[in-house]
Write a protein that holds these residues in place. Sequence first.
Motif, PDB file in Angstrom:
ATOM      1  N   ALA B  86      19.042  61.206  43.670  1.00  0.00           N
ATOM      2  CA  ALA B  86      18.359  59.911  43.669  1.00  0.00           C
ATOM      3  C   ALA B  86      18.800  59.097  42.463  1.00  0.00           C
ATOM      4  N   ALA B  87      19.405  57.941  42.721  1.00  0.00           N
ATOM      5  CA  ALA B  87      19.995  57.138  41.648  1.00  0.00           C
ATOM      6  C   ALA B  87      20.552  55.862  42.265  1.00  0.00           C
ATOM      7  N   GLU B  88      21.177  55.041  41.414  1.00  0.00           N
ATOM      8  CA  GLU B  88      21.886  53.838  41.872  1.00  0.00           C
ATOM      9  C   GLU B  88      23.376  54.169  41.880  1.00  0.00           C
ATOM     10  N   TYR B  89      24.064  53.739  42.938  1.00  0.00           N
ATOM     11  CA  TYR B  89      25.481  54.034  43.092  1.00  0.00           C
ATOM     12  C   TYR B  89      26.260  52.728  43.175  1.00  0.00           C
ATOM     13  N   PHE B  90      27.374  52.679  42.440  1.00  0.00           N
ATOM     14  CA  PHE B  90      28.186  51.469  42.374  1.00  0.00           C
ATOM     15  C   PHE B  90      29.605  51.771  42.837  1.00  0.00           C
ATOM     16  N   CYS B  91      30.098  50.923  43.733  1.00  0.00           N
ATOM     17  CA  CYS B  91      31.484  50.962  44.159  1.00  0.00           C
ATOM     18  C   CYS B  91      32.246  49.922  43.335  1.00  0.00           C
ATOM     19  N   VAL B  92      33.444  50.283  42.885  1.00  0.00           N
ATOM     20  CA  VAL B  92      34.188  49.420  41.966  1.00  0.00           C
ATOM     21  C   VAL B  92      35.649  49.355  42.404  1.00  0.00           C
ATOM     22  N   VAL B  93      36.226  48.171  42.375  1.00  0.00           N
ATOM     23  CA  VAL B  93      37.659  48.023  42.649  1.00  0.00           C
ATOM     24  C   VAL B  93      38.342  47.507  41.397  1.00  0.00           C
ATOM     25  N   ARG B  94      39.483  48.094  41.089  1.00  0.00           N
ATOM     26  CA  ARG B  94      40.259  47.691  39.924  1.00  0.00           C
ATOM     27  C   ARG B  94      41.364  46.755  40.381  1.00  0.00           C
ATOM     28  N   GLY B  95      41.518  45.654  39.633  1.00  0.00           N
ATOM     29  CA  GLY B  95      42.551  44.697  39.971  1.00  0.00           C
ATOM     30  C   GLY B  95      43.838  44.978  39.243  1.00  0.00           C
ATOM     31  N   TYR B  96      44.333  43.965  38.563  1.00  0.00           N
ATOM     32  CA  TYR B  96      45.640  44.064  37.915  1.00  0.00           C
ATOM     33  C   TYR B  96      45.653  45.120  36.822  1.00  0.00           C
ATOM     34  N   ASN B  97      44.557  45.183  36.065  1.00  0.00           N
ATOM     35  CA  ASN B  97      44.463  46.192  35.012  1.00  0.00           C
ATOM     36  C   ASN B  97      42.997  46.531  34.772  1.00  0.00           C
ATOM     37  N   ASN B  98      42.759  47.339  33.771  1.00  0.00           N
ATOM     38  CA  ASN B  98      41.389  47.787  33.521  1.00  0.00           C
ATOM     39  C   ASN B  98      40.466  46.665  33.068  1.00  0.00           C
ATOM     40  N   ASN B  99      41.013  45.516  32.694  1.00  0.00           N
ATOM     41  CA  ASN B  99      40.163  44.383  32.325  1.00  0.00           C
ATOM     42  C   ASN B  99      39.634  43.636  33.547  1.00  0.00           C
ATOM     43  N   ASP B 100      40.098  44.025  34.710  1.00  0.00           N
ATOM     44  CA  ASP B 100      39.722  43.340  35.946  1.00  0.00           C
ATOM     45  C   ASP B 100      39.076  44.327  36.899  1.00  0.00           C
ATOM     46  N   MET B 101      37.886  44.775  36.578  1.00  0.00           N
ATOM     47  CA  MET B 101      37.132  45.712  37.401  1.00  0.00           C
ATOM     48  C   MET B 101      35.969  44.960  38.032  1.00  0.00           C
ATOM     49  N   ARG B 102      35.882  45.024  39.349  1.00  0.00           N
ATOM     50  CA  ARG B 102      34.812  44.315  40.061  1.00  0.00           C
ATOM     51  C   ARG B 102      33.816  45.321  40.609  1.00  0.00           C
ATOM     52  N   PHE B 103      32.553  45.128  40.222  1.00  0.00           N
ATOM     53  CA  PHE B 103      31.489  46.043  40.608  1.00  0.00           C
ATOM     54  C   PHE B 103      30.749  45.511  41.833  1.00  0.00           C
ATOM     55  N   GLY B 104      30.387  46.416  42.721  1.00  0.00           N
ATOM     56  CA  GLY B 104      29.481  46.052  43.790  1.00  0.00           C
ATOM     57  C   GLY B 104      28.069  45.880  43.248  1.00  0.00           C
ATOM     58  N   ALA B 105      27.190  45.398  44.096  1.00  0.00           N
ATOM     59  CA  ALA B 105      25.809  45.109  43.684  1.00  0.00           C
ATOM     60  C   ALA B 105      24.976  46.378  43.547  1.00  0.00           C
ATOM     61  N   GLY B 106      25.499  47.490  44.042  1.00  0.00           N
ATOM     62  CA  GLY B 106      24.787  48.751  43.910  1.00  0.00           C
ATOM     63  C   GLY B 106      24.002  49.118  45.152  1.00  0.00           C
ATOM     64  N   THR B 107      23.870  50.438  45.387  1.00  0.00           N
ATOM     65  CA  THR B 107      23.029  50.979  46.452  1.00  0.00           C
ATOM     66  C   THR B 107      22.075  51.970  45.825  1.00  0.00           C
ATOM     67  N   ARG B 108      20.800  51.737  46.030  1.00  0.00           N
ATOM     68  CA  ARG B 108      19.813  52.671  45.493  1.00  0.00           C
ATOM     69  C   ARG B 108      19.560  53.759  46.527  1.00  0.00           C
ATOM     70  N   LEU B 109      19.794  54.999  46.125  1.00  0.00           N
ATOM     71  CA  LEU B 109      19.583  56.143  47.001  1.00  0.00           C
ATOM     72  C   LEU B 109      18.258  56.807  46.664  1.00  0.00           C
ATOM     73  N   THR B 110      17.410  56.914  47.652  1.00  0.00           N
ATOM     74  CA  THR B 110      16.146  57.637  47.540  1.00  0.00           C
ATOM     75  C   THR B 110      16.257  58.921  48.345  1.00  0.00           C
ATOM     76  N   VAL B 111      15.801  60.021  47.764  1.00  0.00           N
ATOM     77  CA  VAL B 111      15.824  61.306  48.461  1.00  0.00           C
ATOM     78  C   VAL B 111      14.383  61.790  48.600  1.00  0.00           C
ATOM     79  N   LYS B 112      13.942  61.967  49.850  1.00  0.00           N
ATOM     80  CA  LYS B 112      12.576  62.386  50.124  1.00  0.00           C
ATOM     81  C   LYS B 112      12.509  63.901  50.267  1.00  0.00           C
ATOM     82  N   PRO B 113      11.436  64.497  49.755  1.00  0.00           N
ATOM     83  CA  PRO B 113      11.319  65.963  49.864  1.00  0.00           C
ATOM     84  C   PRO B 113      11.155  66.408  51.311  1.00  0.00           C
TER      85      PRO B 113
END
Lengths: 113, 113
Positions: B86-113
């Motif tokens: 259970a946490a927030e997960y981010f997908c990221v794409v790297r562009g030309y170099n490490n100074n150009d990293m684009r983050f997604g808005a995030g997905t919050r994962l909930t795990v129920k017992p």
Amino acid sequence: ETGVTQTPRHLVMGMTNKKSLKCEQHLGHNAMYWYKQSAKKPLELMFVYSLEERVENNSVPSRFSPECPNSSHLFLHLHTLQPEDSALYLCASSLQGTGYGYTFGSGTRLTVV
Amino acid sequence: AQSVTQLDSHVSVSEGTPVLLRCNYSSSYSPSLFWYVQHPNKGLQLLLKYTSAATLVKGINGFEAEFKKSETSFHLTKPSAHMSDAAEYFCVVRGYNNNDMRFGAGTRLTVKP
């Protein structure tokens, strides 16, 4: 510990205060970054330092002032902040020229009152 | 230009069931793609990365992701969810170099017992 250390972990400051956030890495990385993470908003890139030179300033208000005295240390100086500046401030580092991505610190939770 | 879209802002699963977090990307370059996880009040931790080697990438904690160029997707999966996922997960794409990293808005994962 990830190898990127941020201090303090929590900070409460008044709007007229001056404070500084500190970030330190001993991973041999040559680029460091400040990100702002606010509730319900994507991560915002604030500043990039590559080889100790600032390479990007994404229209961040002047009340935020970065400093990178060497490749292992990064500071964010804060003055006359606004309540909307309350957020989690994340520091990251990377090794330019590789595809290994970022290593993040644990962040400083800033509350402006 | 690079961008990522995380298709779900919130995913809820039961403990022991599979996890699927979806990410589509857009990139002008041969992309490098990353998944990061963020537990509450913590920094972001690298789960796995794709950098033009094998299209099925294995990461930490039993997670894996498959790069599908034809679908411009990089979905994150895990066969069996654990409460500690259970946490927030981010997908990221790297562009030309490490100074150009684009983050997604995030997905919050909930795990129920």
